[in-house]
Design a protein around this motif. Structure first.
Motif, PDB file in Angstrom:
ATOM      1  N   ALA A   1      -3.646  -9.581  -5.680  1.00 11.25           N
ATOM      2  CA  ALA A   1      -4.924  -8.882  -5.574  1.00 11.25           C
ATOM      3  C   ALA A   1      -5.472  -9.001  -4.152  1.00 11.25           C
ATOM      4  CB  ALA A   1      -5.925  -9.469  -6.578  1.00 11.25           C
ATOM      5  N   ALA A   2      -5.412 -10.210  -3.583  1.00 12.14           N
ATOM      6  CA  ALA A   2      -5.947 -10.406  -2.239  1.00 12.14           C
ATOM      7  C   ALA A   2      -5.214  -9.514  -1.235  1.00 12.14           C
ATOM      8  CB  ALA A   2      -5.816 -11.886  -1.835  1.00 12.14           C
ATOM      9  N   ALA A   3      -3.891  -9.312  -1.469  1.00 11.60           N
ATOM     10  CA  ALA A   3      -3.102  -8.531  -0.507  1.00 11.60           C
ATOM     11  C   ALA A   3      -3.294  -7.029  -0.687  1.00 11.60           C
ATOM     12  CB  ALA A   3      -1.627  -8.891  -0.649  1.00 11.60           C
ATOM     13  N   ASP A   4      -3.475  -6.510  -1.970  1.00 14.07           N
ATOM     14  CA  ASP A   4      -3.390  -5.064  -2.246  1.00 14.07           C
ATOM     15  C   ASP A   4      -4.734  -4.351  -2.414  1.00 14.07           C
ATOM     16  OD1 ASP A   4      -0.770  -5.423  -2.165  1.00 14.07           O
ATOM     17  OD2 ASP A   4      -0.341  -4.994  -4.297  1.00 14.07           O
ATOM     18  N   ILE A   5      -5.838  -5.044  -2.611  1.00 16.86           N
ATOM     19  CA  ILE A   5      -7.052  -4.373  -3.114  1.00 16.86           C
ATOM     20  C   ILE A   5      -7.578  -3.286  -2.157  1.00 16.86           C
ATOM     21  CG2 ILE A   5      -8.684  -6.117  -2.225  1.00 16.86           C
ATOM     22  CD1 ILE A   5     -10.130  -5.714  -4.999  1.00 16.86           C
ATOM     23  N   GLU A   6      -7.472  -3.519  -0.881  1.00 16.96           N
ATOM     24  CA  GLU A   6      -8.020  -2.518   0.057  1.00 16.96           C
ATOM     25  C   GLU A   6      -7.176  -1.245   0.025  1.00 16.96           C
ATOM     26  OE1 GLU A   6     -10.860  -2.487   1.370  1.00 16.96           O
ATOM     27  OE2 GLU A   6     -11.242  -4.467   0.512  1.00 16.96           O
ATOM     28  N   THR A   7      -5.833  -1.386  -0.073  1.00 13.96           N
ATOM     29  CA  THR A   7      -4.938  -0.215  -0.116  1.00 13.96           C
ATOM     30  C   THR A   7      -5.251   0.646  -1.329  1.00 13.96           C
ATOM     31  OG1 THR A   7      -3.261  -1.664   0.757  1.00 13.96           O
ATOM     32  CG2 THR A   7      -2.523   0.472   0.010  1.00 13.96           C
ATOM     33  N   ARG A   8      -5.457   0.037  -2.495  1.00 15.53           N
ATOM     34  CA  ARG A   8      -5.738   0.792  -3.724  1.00 15.53           C
ATOM     35  C   ARG A   8      -7.039   1.589  -3.609  1.00 15.53           C
ATOM     36  NH1 ARG A   8      -1.010   1.074  -6.189  1.00 15.53           N
ATOM     37  NH2 ARG A   8      -0.078  -0.972  -6.438  1.00 15.53           N
ATOM     38  N   ARG A   9      -8.065   0.974  -2.994  1.00 14.84           N
ATOM     39  CA  ARG A   9      -9.364   1.677  -2.878  1.00 14.84           C
ATOM     40  C   ARG A   9      -9.191   2.947  -2.040  1.00 14.84           C
ATOM     41  NH1 ARG A   9     -12.359  -3.971  -1.949  1.00 14.84           N
ATOM     42  NH2 ARG A   9     -12.984  -4.410  -4.080  1.00 14.84           N
ATOM     43  N   ALA A  10      -8.359   2.886  -0.980  1.00 13.15           N
ATOM     44  CA  ALA A  10      -8.135   4.069  -0.130  1.00 13.15           C
ATOM     45  C   ALA A  10      -7.401   5.168  -0.900  1.00 13.15           C
ATOM     46  CB  ALA A  10      -7.313   3.648   1.100  1.00 13.15           C
ATOM     47  N   SER A  11      -6.393   4.790  -1.737  1.00 14.62           N
ATOM     48  CA  SER A  11      -5.648   5.785  -2.508  1.00 14.62           C
ATOM     49  C   SER A  11      -6.547   6.531  -3.476  1.00 14.62           C
ATOM     50  CB  SER A  11      -4.534   5.095  -3.309  1.00 14.62           C
ATOM     51  OG  SER A  11      -3.659   4.463  -2.447  1.00 14.62           O
TER      52      SER A  11
END
Lengths: 1131, 397
Positions: free
Chosen positions: A340-350
């Motif tokens: 979660a710490a690594a991926d959360i920002e990428t998901r919000r952009a998608s």
């Protein structure tokens, strides 16, 4: 039947794709379909076959659409009728019209003239592989005209291989005159087994011989066994005496050795074990004590250099809690927190990007300002709308096509034509004549061949051979048994004679040796000294009575003779033994010689008996009484063979006469049928009758075909009228269904075509909505994981000396390192303390063990005089050696007594007193000789017994009989099977012969024209030459005939293509045309030949329809140039 | 009283079975006729019968292996030690046999013939007349002694009765005459198929061959245990055979794969197999389709199926002809022409000549396999096989 359009509605990778071949061209109906490799040409041909014959159960093209969803359609022209059909993967009713109404399969079957899928594929399609295979078939068929014409007509190219394989299998089992066939091999095996059987059966005479041999051997054994037992007893007595003398010497030596050892009681086994164990224990304890003292010192040094880490242990406790923590769904906390710490920002952009795409699509579908929520439809609603719109479009197109076809059919219907009479009777008469074509001549030739064979078989036999044979020949086994018995008796006599001669020779040798020994005179026997002693005593008696000089002189002379004899007796002990041995051998050989003579007498009698049997057998076979029995079997076979051949000849002559009569009858029936078909009187000879009848039959066949075609066209027009009405109703129903489906939606006023155009965008909008929902759910899960971690970690960063905002991954990595190091240190401190305590305990135990061992050794040696306790191992060895000497002495005493047991005491004493060193060897020599004689007799008895036992226990001939029966059963079954196969092969050959006869005229001419055209005149024609049982096809080049199988590979391919073109023409003429599909067959041709091949396609298109698939663009241009009106399509 | 009745042992006559190409089975059944004799003796001892009755053809020929005679002597010796006598007559196969050439075969063997046709055991009188010549064309019944009043009367007779397929006509005798002769039980021999014939007060049994020797002898396999008391005579078969020959029908009609065909065959074989006796099966396929064109492949499938079963062996494979028209397809036309050609007189004459040539090439013992009577069947079979094979080949290309 003609294919106007092929629709790949949902098939393979295609959806709603069509190949429209259009209307038939004015001159020739040829379509060139161009497409790159893998463009879908093969798919299109498979779809065409599926439309005609249904989808296979496992479908190779069911990868984009499920089999149940696949659909292919076509517009067909049949005469004046136009049919639009659909084929689906449904279990039942898979063939429908364009409106989905079921169509009877019979409609297609009648258009296909009964051909099934394989038959249509092989006859009406051709690709490069098949072209090459056809070329090979020409080579394999060796130019056989029937096979080649059949291959051209049917498209089958494996006929020769299969027929050759059957013929080969049949020949491998049996071929007249064949030497390596399975049957010949089996016959040889059977002969071999039969010969071995004769020797294996335990027949009464063989059994008697074996029994007599055993009795003789047993008598011999009894005699030699007695002599051996006596010699054995004498030697045993002598050996016992020798042994006792030796034992007494050894006992004296042991007594002297024992006097030098310490006194005292014998050591018990317990005392020995006690001393041995105590010495070992003392040694182990001393070594253990040194080792324990070294380990205690090492532990003390290690304790001083280790320090503990309490803060690290606290970190370890927190980390354990985090490692075990889980979410409600059972997943571990730490992996999910790190992800979660690594991926959360990428998901919000998608998620933001998806929303932008949806807005753009909504405006493209509904116009500017339309939102995704306004125009989005569910997947179910989309599918319904698509189906309704497609149905409406299809129904309107079908209605239009049907109306046009119906108008054309009505315009082209011609006048009625009557069916001809007398055609069937004429056909039957011709067929009957064909079946008899070679019959009378062949039968006459065969009868003559058999007569000659019969004469040859009887050559060399006596004039009355037939009477001898018909009177009844002896069974072959009986003739062979007599021959075998004579051979065996002759062999037995020769062997008996040889054995007798050998025995008598050995006997004579022994007698000569005995005489030579006696003649030498230096041997004094016991009898001789008995005689000289008697003479001396008599002379002494006479001298004492008279006491005169004369008697004194006589006595002196006798005394000297006796002394000389005794002296010689003493010197000739070895020679006497030799003489006794020779005498013994002589007696044995004499007995053997007498037995051999008795065997020879038996063999003479047996030979005489077999000669009498042979004379009787010779008379039964018409031979002289002194004929060698070896020729009985050959004579019997000659007689049997001659009789068989004569009977066969007589039957064959009768068959030839019957065949001639049948041929005459068939010609009479043919003449009557021709008169009935043509009317009026006809007077033709046999030679002209046949061609006239065939010409008449061809004309009648053509009239019948035309009549059937007119009837069929009328039926088609009626069917089209019905179809038109049904299609109008169907189109109206589809329109109503579409209007109902769009009612109330944003697209209610859109036409069906426009809605179908927007379908792909609507589908994509639905997909985007699903993806956005999935991303929202994932972002929520990530936030929850990060919050839970912060709560459980507490002041972990402080304990590790890190910033409170440190990254989750770094925090966990540092905590794991610190906790591991602290736990290892605590564990090492505990281990060192345990090692020190263990070492101190061991020191005390080893010291006590040394004291106990010393006390045990002293107790075990109590009572022994003059020993050293400081060297316990050496002392123990000395006392054990003393006790061993005492035991050896006692054992020798017992052996001495034992050696004398079982012997007469007085005889043993006398033997012990006799110290003659030669005596034992002499007795051993006698024992050896008698033993050899006994062993020889024992072996002979054993062999005789074994022979009889083996013969009795063995299965006799049962095993060989069994093998023979198994082979016979195998041959029986194989013979039936292969004979059936031979008949099948004969029938295929006959069928091809008829095919050749029926097809050779028109088809051969058509093939020749096509071949000349294809080779552009390089080959000027084709011709037929006789060859064995059939006719051979040859090509003419430069005026010279070239056998078809000798043509080059390329030319054979062209010949095969010519045959297929001719076959197509023949089929079209007989039944009507069907579409013929070729797939890149021109790729192996140069441009000239490709041009010629396209010309042939144009020729086929004049009779029917040719569809040419190719991936060579220049061929398309070439076709446009060569074939006026050819339609060109592309994938 | 109880008797064990057997006939047609044919000692040392071999089994004629392709199944014996299997070396293990061949070794096990090498002496099948002697093993059948041993089982017969075991059965007599187990049932504690009053006598063993052998109704002819103990040996297969008139000059037997002495080893066979020794085997008979050994087995009858076991009966002797159990106190069970053996009564026998000679049949057509061993009519000329000199059983006493080496003295009596066994102390308790009684051979009944013209000179001593009757032997008495307890309350039973046992009558018998053996063959004195290989061929006895007339009935022997009139020469049998009249029944002895007040005693149980049994008769041993070697006869073809009214005649039977595959058996020569020897000492023929009407069944009704036999049952009316007045004996309580007739112990018959000669016909290898087991049968019972019951009259009002008499029972006649043909026990069949104890061990069938080929697929053509499937009706025997047992001896007969006879019980005679106040209720009359009762007979029950006692299994003897070591291997059973049987025809097993397998319908392959809807099987779509080789694995399914093997499974069907295995099921049918398993249903036919019996415990403690080997099975040599002639497998008859129905609905075999193209497989009928490839008999070697069919045999391989059958052997594959039998490999998984205990003591089941394949004798041969046959096909039930479908009788349908030629299969549709590329060879349909050729098939029709083949059938027409095969029906012509010219073809039949050529085929008959070929059959005769093949027949003469065969060993004499099996020439009946290609008897002219078989011609039609072989032609039909051959044409069907060739058509199916051509059709299969067309399907592959």
């Amino acid at each position: 039947m003609r294919l106007r359009r092929l629709d790949l509605i949902r098939y393979g990778k295609f959806e709603t794709r069509s190949l429209d071949f259009g209307e038939r061209g004015a001159e020739s109906d040829v379509a060139i379909v161009y497409g790159d490799n893998e463009a879908g040409k093969s798919t299109a041909f498979a779809a065409w076959l599926d439309l005609l014959f249904g989808f296979p159960r496992q479908h190779p093209y069911a990868y984009r659409f499920q089999r149940s969803e696949m659909m292919v359609g076509a517009v067909l022209e049949a005469g004046d009728e136009v049919l639009e059909l659909r084929r689906t993967g449904a279990q039942n009713g898979s063939l429908t019209d364009a409106n989905g109404r079921e169509v009877e399969e019979l409609r297609l079957k009648s258009l296909l003239h009964g051909l099934d899928r394989d038959a249509y594929r092989t006859r009406f399609s051709l690709d490069v592989t098949e072209l090459n295979r056809g070329g090979e078939e020409i080579s394999r068929a060796q130019g056989d005209l029937g096979r080649l014409l059949h291959a051209g007509m049917s498209g089958l190219s494996g006929l020769s291989d299969t027929l050759d394989a059957i013929e080969k299998e049949v020949d491998a089992f049996h071929r007249k005159g064949g030497r390596t066939t399975a049957l010949r091999t089996a016959m040889r095996e059977l002969e071999d087994l039969k010969a071995r059987l004769a020797g294996s059966r335990l027949e009464p005479r063989r059994f008697d011989a074996l029994r007599h041999a055993l009795e003789a051997a047993e008598n011999d054994l009894k005699e030699t066994g007695g002599a051996f037992a006596e010699a054995q007893a004498r030697l045993a007595l002598r050996e016992a005496a020798d042994k006792r003398r030796g034992i007494r010497v050894r006992m004296d030596e042991l007594g002297r050795a024992l006097a030098a050892h310490p006194q005292g009681p014998p050591l018990s086994a317990d005392a020995i074990r006690t001393v041995t164990e105590a010495v070992a224990r003392r040694h182990d304890a001393a070594e253990g004590l040194a080792e324990a003292r070294r380990r205690a010192e090492e532990a003390r040094v290690a304790t001083e250099g280790i320090a503990a880490d309490p803060a690290g242990l606290e970190v370890a406790v927190i980390l354990d809690v985090l490692e075990e923590a889980r979410f409600d769904d059972g997943e571990y906390l730490l992996p999910r927190v790190q992800t979660a710490a690594a991926d959360i920002e990428t998901r919000r952009a998608s998620r933001a990007a998806l929303q932008r795409d949806a807005v753009k699509l909504a405006e493209a579908i509904g116009g500017p300002g339309a939102s995704p929520e306004d125009v989005r439809l569910t997947r179910g609603a989309l599918a319904t709308l698509r189906k309704r719109a497609e149905d409406l479009c299809d129904a309107e197109a079908r209605l239009k096509d049907t109306a046009r076809l119906r108008d054309k059919a009505e315009a082209e219907l011609g006048p009625q034509i009557p069916m001809p009479e007398g055609r069937d009777a004429l056909g039957d008469a011709l067929e009957a004549l064909d079946r008899l074509r070679d019959d009378p001549e062949a039968a006459a030739r065969q009868a003559e061949e058999l007569r000659l064979a019969s004469d040859r078989a009887a050559a060399g036999l006596p004039a009355d051979w037939r009477a001898i044979a018909e009177a009844g020949l002896p069974p072959e086994a009986e003739a062979m048994a007599v021959a075998a018995a004579a051979t065996e008796a002759d062999r037995a006599l020769r062997e008996a004679q040889a054995r007798l001669a050998e025995a008598e020779e050995i006997c004579a040798d022994a007698r000569a040796r005995q005489a030579a020994l006696l003649d030498r005179g230096d041997v004094a026997t016991d009898d001789e000294i008995e005689r000289t002693r008697g003479a001396r005593d008599a002379a002494w008696t006479r001298h004492r009575a008279s006491l005169d000089d004369a008697s004194a002189g006589a006595f002196e002379a006798e005394m000297l003779r006796d002394d000389e004899a005794r002296d010689r007796h003493a010197r000739s002990a070895e020679k006497r033994i030799e003489l006794a041995s020779v005498a013994h051998d002589l007696a044995r050989h004499d007995a053997a010689s007498r037995r051999r003579r008795a065997e020879w007498d038996d063999a003479c009698a047996a030979l005489e008996a077999t000669r009498r049997d042979a004379a009787v057998m010779a008379a039964r076979l018409g031979l002289a009484g002194d004929t060698p029995p070896a020729s009985f079997r050959e004579r019997r076979m000659a007689l049997a063979g001659a009789l068989d051949a004569r009977l066969l000849t007589e039957a064959s002559q009768a068959a030839a006469e019957a065949a001639s009569k049948r041929r005459r009858g068939a010609l009479v029936r043919l003449s009557a049928a021709l008169v009935a078909a043509e009317g009026g009187e006809i007077d033709l000879g046999d030679a002209r009758l046949d061609p006239a009848a065939r010409r008449c039959k061809t004309a009648l066949d053509r009239q019948a075909d035309a009549s059937r075609a007119r009837t069929h066209a009328a039926g088609t027009l009626e069917s089209l009228n019905r179809d038109l009405r049904e299609k109008a109703e169907a189109a109206e129903a589809c329109r109503t269904a579409y209007t109902a489906a769009v009612a109330g939606l944003w697209c209610a006023d859109r036409p069906a075509q426009a809605l179908l155009a927007a379908m792909d965008d609507l589908q994509e909008l639905a997909e985007l909505h699903g993806q956005a929902q999935d991303l929202d759910r994932r972002i929520d899960l990530m936030n929850a994981a990060l919050e839970r971690f912060a709560e459980m970690a507490g002041d972990l960063a402080g304990l590790l000396g890190l910033d409170p905002e440190a990254r989750v991954a770094e925090l966990i990595a540092r905590a794991r390192g610190r906790a591991g190091a602290a736990r290892k240190t605590a564990q090492r401190i505990a281990e060192v303390a345990r090692a020190l305590a263990d070492a101190e305990t061991a020191i005390g135990a080893h010291e006590a063990a040394i004291s106990r061992s010393d006390a045990a050794i002293a107790g075990a040696f109590a009572g022994q005089e003059g020993i050293d306790l400081s060297q316990p191992s050496e002392t123990l060895a000395t006392l054990q050696a003393r006790d061993a000497l005492r035991r050896d002495l006692a054992q020798l005493s017992a052996d001495h007594d034992q050696a004398g047991a079982g012997h007469d005491a007085e005889a043993l004493r006398l033997e012990e007193d006799d110290a003659d060193p030669l005596r034992s060897d002499e007795l051993r020599s006698v024992l050896h000789e008698t033993g050899e004689a006994r062993d020889a007799a024992l072996q002979a008895r054993g062999e005789a017994k074994a022979s009889l036992h083996q013969a009795m226990q063995a299965a006799g001939g049962a095993d060989l009989d069994q093998q023979r029966a198994t082979i016979l059963e195998g041959v029986r079954e194989e013979a039936r099977l292969k004979a059936a196969q031979a008949f099948g092969h004969m029938a295929a050959r006959g069928a091809l012969r008829r095919f050749r006869h029926d097809s050779r005229g028109d088809m051969l001419m058509a093939t020749e024209a096509a071949f000349v055209h294809l080779t552009r005149g390089e080959w000027s024609g084709l011709d037929v030459q006789p060859g064995g049982r059939t006719e051979r096809l040859v090509g003419i080049r430069n005026g010279e005939p070239v056998p078809a199988e000798a043509m080059s590979t390329g030319t054979r391919g062209q010949l095969y293509l010519a045959l297929r073109v001719a076959g197509y023409a023949a089929f079209s003429t007989r039944f009507g045309p069907l579409p013929f599909v070729t797939d890149d067959v021109h790729e192996t041709f140069d441009d000239d030949r490709a041009r010629a091949a396209l010309g042939l396609s144009a020729e086929m298109g004049r009779e029917g329809q040719a569809i040419v698939f190719t991936h060579h663009r220049h061929l398309v241009e070439l076709a446009r140039h060569i074939i006026p009106g050819a339609s060109c399509l592309g994938f | 009283m109880k008797f064990l009745h057997a006939a047609d042992l044919h000692l040392d006559s071999p089994l004629r079975a392709q199944a014996l190409k299997n070396p293990e089975l061949a070794a096990r059944l090498r002496n099948a006729s002697r093993l059948a004799l041993a089982r017969t003796v075991d059965a007599a001892i187990d049932a504690q019968v009053d006598a063993l009755l052998l109704a002819g053809d103990v040996f297969d020929g008139s000059v037997p292996d002495v080893a066979s005679r020794a085997a008979l002597a050994m087995e009858l010796g076991r009966l002797d030690r159990a106190g069970i006598p053996t009564l026998a007559i000679q049949g057509n196969h061993d009519a000329l046999l000199d059983l006493d050439r080496y003295g009596p075969v066994a102390k308790s063997l009684i051979l009944l013939d013209e000179t001593a046709p009757t032997f008495r055991i307890g309350d039973a009188s046992i009558h018998g007349l053996g063959f004195g010549a290989r061929h006895v064309p007339e009935s022997l019944l009139p020469r049998y002694p009249a029944p002895e009043p007040g005693r149980i009367n049994l008769g041993l007779m070697h006869t073809s009765l009214g005649g039977a397929a595959g058996h020569d006509r020897y000492a023929p005798c009407a069944e009704a005459d036999l049952l009316a002769h007045g004996y309580d039980y007739w112990a018959l021999g000669h016909i290898h198929l087991r049968s019972e014939h019951r009259g009002e007060r008499s029972l006649a049994v043909m026990p069949g061959i104890p061990q069938g020797r080929s697929i053509r002898e499937i009706g025997g396999g047992s001896a007969t245990l006879v019980t005679l008391d106040l209720d009359g005579a009762r007979a029950e078969p006692v299994p003897i055979r070591l291997i059973r020959f049987a025809t097993v029908q397998v319908d392959l009609g809807t099987a779509e794969s080789q694995a399914e065909r093997i499974e069907r065959i295995a099921e049918s074989l398993a249903a036919e197999a019996q415990p403690d006796v080997a099975l040599a099966a002639r497998v008859e396929f129905a609905g075999a389709g193209a497989l009928a064109g490839e008999p070697d492949l069919a045999r391989s499938l059958a052997e594959e199926a039998s490999d998984g079963l205990d003591d089941v062996h394949i004798e041969t494979v046959r096909f039930v002809r479908s009788g349908e028209a030629a299969p549709p397809g590329a060879v349909a036309e050729l098939s029709r022409m083949m059938q027409e050609d095969a029906a012509t007189p010219g073809f039949r004459d050529e085929a008959a000549k070929l059959l005769e040539e093949w027949r003469r090439a065969l060993p004499v013992e099996i020439r009946d396999a290609l008897d002219p009577e078989e011609l039609d069947g072989l032609i039909e079979q051959g044409v069907e096989m060739a058509v199916l094979r051509l059709a299969a080949e067309a399907g592959r290309t």
